[in-house]
Design a protein around this motif. Sequence first.
Motif, PDB file in Angstrom:
ATOM      1  N   ARG A  77       0.902  -1.185  -0.041  1.00  0.00           N
ATOM      2  CA  ARG A  77      -0.009  -0.429   0.012  1.00  0.00           C
ATOM      3  C   ARG A  77       0.759   1.152  -0.132  1.00  0.00           C
ATOM      4  N   LEU A  78       0.268   2.399  -0.112  1.00  0.00           N
ATOM      5  CA  LEU A  78       1.080   3.803  -0.167  1.00  0.00           C
ATOM      6  C   LEU A  78       1.123   3.727   1.229  1.00  0.00           C
ATOM      7  N   PRO A  79       2.386   4.209   1.572  1.00  0.00           N
ATOM      8  CA  PRO A  79       1.569   4.565   3.071  1.00  0.00           C
ATOM      9  C   PRO A  79       1.877   5.856   3.096  1.00  0.00           C
ATOM     10  N   PRO A  80       0.416   5.947   4.129  1.00  0.00           N
ATOM     11  CA  PRO A  80       0.278   7.156   4.610  1.00  0.00           C
ATOM     12  C   PRO A  80       0.467   8.169   4.796  1.00  0.00           C
ATOM     13  N   GLY A  81       0.516   9.898   4.436  1.00  0.00           N
ATOM     14  CA  GLY A  81       1.265  11.513   5.010  1.00  0.00           C
ATOM     15  C   GLY A  81       2.660  10.785   4.915  1.00  0.00           C
ATOM     16  N   VAL A  82       3.513   9.409   4.350  1.00  0.00           N
ATOM     17  CA  VAL A  82       5.212   9.173   3.623  1.00  0.00           C
ATOM     18  C   VAL A  82       5.476  10.531   3.572  1.00  0.00           C
ATOM     19  N   THR A  83       4.980  11.671   2.963  1.00  0.00           N
ATOM     20  CA  THR A  83       6.225  12.538   2.584  1.00  0.00           C
ATOM     21  C   THR A  83       5.819  14.023   3.980  1.00  0.00           C
ATOM     22  N   LEU A  84       5.134  13.495   4.320  1.00  0.00           N
ATOM     23  CA  LEU A  84       4.966  14.283   5.609  1.00  0.00           C
ATOM     24  C   LEU A  84       5.924  14.078   6.915  1.00  0.00           C
ATOM     25  N   ALA A  85       6.100  12.597   6.809  1.00  0.00           N
ATOM     26  CA  ALA A  85       6.848  12.450   7.543  1.00  0.00           C
ATOM     27  C   ALA A  85       8.242  12.686   7.672  1.00  0.00           C
ATOM     28  N   ALA A  86       8.609  13.050   6.404  1.00  0.00           N
ATOM     29  CA  ALA A  86       9.901  13.484   6.291  1.00  0.00           C
ATOM     30  C   ALA A  86      10.201  15.023   7.053  1.00  0.00           C
ATOM     31  N   GLN A  87       8.682  15.653   7.430  1.00  0.00           N
ATOM     32  CA  GLN A  87       8.858  16.220   8.072  1.00  0.00           C
ATOM     33  C   GLN A  87       8.457  16.573   9.726  1.00  0.00           C
ATOM     34  N   GLY A  88       8.627  15.623   9.910  1.00  0.00           N
ATOM     35  CA  GLY A  88       8.356  14.848  11.764  1.00  0.00           C
ATOM     36  C   GLY A  88       6.625  15.361  11.473  1.00  0.00           C
ATOM     37  N   LYS A  97      -5.395  15.591   6.440  1.00  0.00           N
ATOM     38  CA  LYS A  97      -5.218  16.073   4.955  1.00  0.00           C
ATOM     39  C   LYS A  97      -5.478  14.846   3.920  1.00  0.00           C
ATOM     40  N   MET A  98      -3.869  14.668   4.225  1.00  0.00           N
ATOM     41  CA  MET A  98      -3.360  14.176   3.415  1.00  0.00           C
ATOM     42  C   MET A  98      -3.478  12.521   3.100  1.00  0.00           C
ATOM     43  N   ALA A  99      -3.860  12.021   3.983  1.00  0.00           N
ATOM     44  CA  ALA A  99      -3.917  10.563   4.274  1.00  0.00           C
ATOM     45  C   ALA A  99      -5.702  10.899   3.805  1.00  0.00           C
ATOM     46  N   GLY A 104      -3.506   8.462  -1.108  1.00  0.00           N
ATOM     47  CA  GLY A 104      -3.880   8.485   0.672  1.00  0.00           C
ATOM     48  C   GLY A 104      -4.217   6.977   0.471  1.00  0.00           C
ATOM     49  N   LEU A 105      -5.606   7.153   0.302  1.00  0.00           N
ATOM     50  CA  LEU A 105      -6.366   6.266   0.532  1.00  0.00           C
ATOM     51  C   LEU A 105      -6.206   5.530  -0.371  1.00  0.00           C
ATOM     52  N   ASP A 106      -6.774   3.603   0.332  1.00  0.00           N
ATOM     53  CA  ASP A 106      -6.630   2.347  -0.052  1.00  0.00           C
ATOM     54  C   ASP A 106      -7.728   1.910   0.490  1.00  0.00           C
ATOM     55  N   GLY A 107      -8.252   0.666  -1.339  1.00  0.00           N
ATOM     56  CA  GLY A 107      -9.387  -0.289  -0.296  1.00  0.00           C
ATOM     57  C   GLY A 107     -10.561   0.533  -1.040  1.00  0.00           C
ATOM     58  N   ALA A 108     -11.797  -0.482  -0.272  1.00  0.00           N
ATOM     59  CA  ALA A 108     -12.513   0.120  -0.865  1.00  0.00           C
ATOM     60  C   ALA A 108     -13.400   1.404  -0.923  1.00  0.00           C
ATOM     61  N   LEU A 248     -15.409  16.481  -3.375  1.00  0.00           N
ATOM     62  CA  LEU A 248     -15.214  17.805  -4.442  1.00  0.00           C
ATOM     63  C   LEU A 248     -13.579  18.711  -4.555  1.00  0.00           C
ATOM     64  N   ARG A 249     -13.913  18.650  -3.284  1.00  0.00           N
ATOM     65  CA  ARG A 249     -12.671  19.978  -2.389  1.00  0.00           C
ATOM     66  C   ARG A 249     -11.641  19.172  -2.468  1.00  0.00           C
ATOM     67  N   MET A 250     -11.506  17.922  -2.280  1.00  0.00           N
ATOM     68  CA  MET A 250      -9.744  16.991  -1.999  1.00  0.00           C
ATOM     69  C   MET A 250      -9.951  16.441  -3.687  1.00  0.00           C
ATOM     70  N   LEU A 251      -9.770  16.375  -3.982  1.00  0.00           N
ATOM     71  CA  LEU A 251      -9.951  16.113  -5.512  1.00  0.00           C
ATOM     72  C   LEU A 251      -9.073  17.913  -7.237  1.00  0.00           C
ATOM     73  N   VAL A 252     -10.294  18.473  -6.208  1.00  0.00           N
ATOM     74  CA  VAL A 252      -9.252  19.670  -7.168  1.00  0.00           C
ATOM     75  C   VAL A 252      -8.243  19.779  -6.642  1.00  0.00           C
TER      76      VAL A 252
END
Length: 427
Positions: A77-88, A97-99, A104-108, A248-252
């Motif tokens: 799976r794509l690790p949720p928030g993997v890029t933010l973890a680099a910023q602590g 928001k990213m997750a 960030g989403l996976d599965g159903a 809709l907000r998230m997709l834009v």
Amino acid sequence: MTAGVEGESLTNANSTAPSVFDAGLPTFSYDLNATPHDILEDVRNAQSRSPIAIGPLGPEILSYELARDLLRDNRFRLPPGVTLAAQGITSGPLFDKMANSLLGLDGAAHVRLRKLVSKAFTPRATSRLQDTIRDVVNGLIDHVADAGRCDVVTDISYQYPTPIICALLGAPPDDWQMFADWTEEVFKALNFQPDVNFDEAAIMRAWSELDAYVDGMVAARRDNLREDLLSELIRAESDGDRLDLDELRMLVAGFLMAGTDTTRNQLSASVQVLCEHPDQWAKLRDQPELAMQAVEESMRHSPAACIVPRAAADDVEFGGFLFPAGTLVVVNTFAANRDPAIYDDADRFDIARNDVPAILTFGGGAHYCLGANLARRELAEALTVLTRRLPDAHRVGPAPWKPLLGMTGPSTLSIEFTSARVVTASA
């Protein structure tokens, strides 16, 4: 075993496969600021010994076939928030928001959104942009044509994709600069590199302003649907299911982030490799029908996206090795796209290559890039117009690249040219 069946669930309690960490695989290291060019020799050496190696972040998939299979394997799976973890940052409003974004989403939940969005993000929706794409790239060239010199990164690539994405969504031209500013800030959340200037509050402010703007656009569209992507998203329905305002907000925001910086960097990288191979620049100039092949080959040879992170959801047996649950795996698409077992003379740049498999630069499986067709169209049109209007363009000076962990590509690319002024902007 090699897992090629999506969604397959295996119990590995009785697995006899060695742990990927204890199998004596080749190892190689690189600095987090390394560019793709910096790691090429080490990758080549490791790739010649094994399709999997242990890199600085963990196991790296180096072969084309295993990379393709892993990207299609839902056990990774794509690790949720993997890029933010680099910023602590591992929690909080920005992490949430990213997750909960399409990335960030996976599965159903992810399958549902992809199903709805695919009904809106069609070739017909992107084909309507042909005139806009052509006008934008010609306008940018018009601004530099008389100078005989420009920096492709700042003068062309940086300014190219935002007007196109905004036109796709249906935002008026007067507001395009606002979208550019919001995207610049929000995209920092996708940076793999630790940044001392990372400002979570500033990112959230920009994202909130973007959300508020999208709310206004949605309200205006509800009773007056148009021929744009936002209207298509509002129309989209699957078995009675529709997108709500939060989605809709998230997709834009996702389209802006995914469709802006990637195109900027890939256009610069593609122009550079073409400039450095004058025979290929001339071939595209004289044979514009090769534009799509030029896009594929430049993204194979000099991609702006070189790695795809994945994490094992459970203990997973893959490629003859056991990946313990939680293992971060780097799919090195840069290496896979230059796999000598797949590509003849893999380091050769040739826009006339035929009968080659699909590049992995757009990812694969459940997270295959939704905007791949639009990106190809944008890049093909830009390269066609550039080679036609700047027929003898060549690089002058250094063209340093950004680190491969994240979005890479040249940070500056100075070229000189004789402008073909006989070609009009409307041609």
